[in-house]
Design a protein around this motif. Structure first.
Motif, mmCIF file in Angstrom:
data_model
loop_
_atom_site.group_PDB
_atom_site.id
_atom_site.type_symbol
_atom_site.label_atom_id
_atom_site.label_comp_id
_atom_site.label_asym_id
_atom_site.label_seq_id
_atom_site.Cartn_x
_atom_site.Cartn_y
_atom_site.Cartn_z
ATOM 1 N N VAL A 63 24.332 90.535 24.275
ATOM 2 C CA VAL A 63 22.977 90.203 24.700
ATOM 3 C C VAL A 63 23.041 89.515 26.046
ATOM 4 O O VAL A 63 23.667 88.405 26.234
ATOM 5 C CB VAL A 63 22.296 89.023 23.548
ATOM 6 N N SER A 64 22.230 90.056 27.088
ATOM 7 C CA SER A 64 22.620 89.491 28.370
ATOM 8 C C SER A 64 21.869 88.254 28.557
ATOM 9 O O SER A 64 22.441 87.496 29.452
ATOM 10 C CB SER A 64 22.042 91.031 29.320
ATOM 11 N N ARG A 65 20.859 88.118 28.019
ATOM 12 C CA ARG A 65 19.982 86.697 28.387
ATOM 13 C C ARG A 65 19.655 86.300 26.845
ATOM 14 O O ARG A 65 19.109 87.113 26.012
ATOM 15 C CB ARG A 65 18.890 86.817 29.173
ATOM 16 N N GLN A 66 20.074 85.124 26.700
ATOM 17 C CA GLN A 66 19.737 84.348 25.166
ATOM 18 C C GLN A 66 19.303 83.027 25.381
ATOM 19 O O GLN A 66 19.794 82.136 26.395
ATOM 20 C CB GLN A 66 20.646 84.594 24.188
ATOM 21 N N THR A 67 18.291 82.412 24.844
ATOM 22 C CA THR A 67 18.045 80.883 24.673
ATOM 23 C C THR A 67 17.721 80.900 23.197
ATOM 24 O O THR A 67 17.280 81.589 22.358
ATOM 25 C CB THR A 67 16.616 80.690 25.300
ATOM 26 N N TYR A 68 18.638 79.745 22.618
ATOM 27 C CA TYR A 68 18.624 79.510 21.374
ATOM 28 C C TYR A 68 18.659 78.008 20.923
ATOM 29 O O TYR A 68 18.962 77.233 21.904
ATOM 30 C CB TYR A 68 19.409 80.361 20.222
ATOM 31 N N ILE A 69 18.402 77.318 19.956
ATOM 32 C CA ILE A 69 18.701 76.019 19.434
ATOM 33 C C ILE A 69 19.801 76.149 18.202
ATOM 34 O O ILE A 69 19.518 76.779 17.510
ATOM 35 C CB ILE A 69 17.346 75.400 18.936
ATOM 36 N N GLU A 70 20.704 75.113 18.650
ATOM 37 C CA GLU A 70 21.775 75.008 17.596
ATOM 38 C C GLU A 70 22.048 73.374 17.508
ATOM 39 O O GLU A 70 22.147 72.784 18.524
ATOM 40 C CB GLU A 70 23.069 75.644 17.998
ATOM 41 N N ASP A 71 22.358 72.890 16.311
ATOM 42 C CA ASP A 71 22.670 71.542 16.210
ATOM 43 C C ASP A 71 24.130 71.377 16.714
ATOM 44 O O ASP A 71 25.013 72.103 16.428
ATOM 45 C CB ASP A 71 22.570 70.863 14.745
ATOM 46 N N CYS A 72 24.288 70.189 17.282
ATOM 47 C CA CYS A 72 25.647 69.591 17.696
ATOM 48 C C CYS A 72 26.589 69.515 16.318
ATOM 49 O O CYS A 72 26.003 68.879 15.269
ATOM 50 C CB CYS A 72 25.611 68.426 18.351
ATOM 51 N N GLU A 73 27.825 70.043 16.314
ATOM 52 C CA GLU A 73 28.501 69.826 15.175
ATOM 53 C C GLU A 73 29.237 68.366 14.985
ATOM 54 O O GLU A 73 29.505 68.027 13.955
ATOM 55 C CB GLU A 73 29.572 70.909 15.440
ATOM 56 N N ASN A 74 29.054 67.638 15.903
ATOM 57 C CA ASN A 74 29.447 66.280 15.875
ATOM 58 C C ASN A 74 28.332 65.406 15.351
ATOM 59 O O ASN A 74 28.358 64.572 14.523
ATOM 60 C CB ASN A 74 30.314 65.861 17.414
ATOM 61 N N CYS A 75 27.129 65.318 16.365
ATOM 62 C CA CYS A 75 26.002 64.267 15.896
ATOM 63 C C CYS A 75 24.709 65.012 15.241
ATOM 64 O O CYS A 75 24.031 64.280 14.950
ATOM 65 C CB CYS A 75 25.886 63.606 17.265
ATOM 66 N N CYS A 76 24.768 66.372 15.065
ATOM 67 C CA CYS A 76 23.688 67.173 14.509
ATOM 68 C C CYS A 76 22.358 66.782 15.180
ATOM 69 O O CYS A 76 21.435 67.482 14.687
ATOM 70 C CB CYS A 76 23.569 66.501 13.145
ATOM 71 N N ASN A 77 22.547 66.477 16.565
ATOM 72 C CA ASN A 77 21.032 66.566 17.345
ATOM 73 C C ASN A 77 21.123 67.985 18.018
ATOM 74 O O ASN A 77 21.942 68.837 18.099
ATOM 75 C CB ASN A 77 21.332 65.733 18.537
ATOM 76 N N PRO A 78 19.762 68.479 17.965
ATOM 77 C CA PRO A 78 19.535 69.800 18.391
ATOM 78 C C PRO A 78 19.613 70.024 19.846
ATOM 79 O O PRO A 78 19.215 69.100 20.754
ATOM 80 C CB PRO A 78 17.978 69.990 18.126
ATOM 81 N N ILE A 79 20.417 71.108 20.200
ATOM 82 C CA ILE A 79 20.684 71.484 21.622
ATOM 83 C C ILE A 79 19.923 72.826 21.919
ATOM 84 O O ILE A 79 20.222 73.826 21.244
ATOM 85 C CB ILE A 79 22.100 71.267 21.747
ATOM 86 N N GLU A 80 19.487 72.900 22.999
ATOM 87 C CA GLU A 80 18.859 74.078 23.454
ATOM 88 C C GLU A 80 19.844 74.913 24.315
ATOM 89 O O GLU A 80 20.016 74.283 25.519
ATOM 90 C CB GLU A 80 17.519 73.945 24.143
ATOM 91 N N PHE A 81 20.251 75.939 24.363
ATOM 92 C CA PHE A 81 21.011 76.639 24.862
ATOM 93 C C PHE A 81 20.522 77.822 25.760
ATOM 94 O O PHE A 81 19.647 78.464 25.247
ATOM 95 C CB PHE A 81 22.240 77.493 24.166
ATOM 96 N N SER A 82 20.741 77.916 26.810
ATOM 97 C CA SER A 82 20.324 79.028 27.757
ATOM 98 C C SER A 82 21.739 79.888 28.366
ATOM 99 O O SER A 82 22.295 79.106 28.957
ATOM 100 C CB SER A 82 19.597 78.815 28.837
ATOM 101 N N VAL A 83 21.921 81.059 28.088
ATOM 102 C CA VAL A 83 23.024 81.652 28.435
ATOM 103 C C VAL A 83 22.770 83.151 28.883
ATOM 104 O O VAL A 83 21.874 83.643 28.616
ATOM 105 C CB VAL A 83 23.793 81.798 27.225
#
Length: 60
Positions: free
Chosen positions: A23-43
């Motif tokens: 997938v050439s462009r993607q934006t999604y939200i995933e929780d940190c595996e350490n502190c469980c806070n939501p992180i928005e990723f743009s790749v």
């Protein structure tokens, strides 16, 4: 799948995510595996290589 290491914008720990280069462009939200806070990723990928990676906190 690519494993990409980065620093969590909340707890500052180095963690990793698996990225799908099909997938050439993607934006999604995933929780940190350490502190469980939501992180928005743009790749972005070009020719199977990461050209852009951003991991930012979600202001709540």
């Amino acid at each position: 799948m690519y494993e990409h290491f980065f620093q969590c914008p909340y707890c500052w720990e180095e963690i990793s995510v698996l990225l799908d280069p099909s997938v050439s462009r993607q934006t999604y939200i995933e929780d940190c595996e350490n502190c469980c806070n939501p992180i928005e990723f743009s790749v972005a990928f070009e020719h199977g290589e990461i050209t852009e990676f951003e991991a930012q906190n979600i202001e709540q």
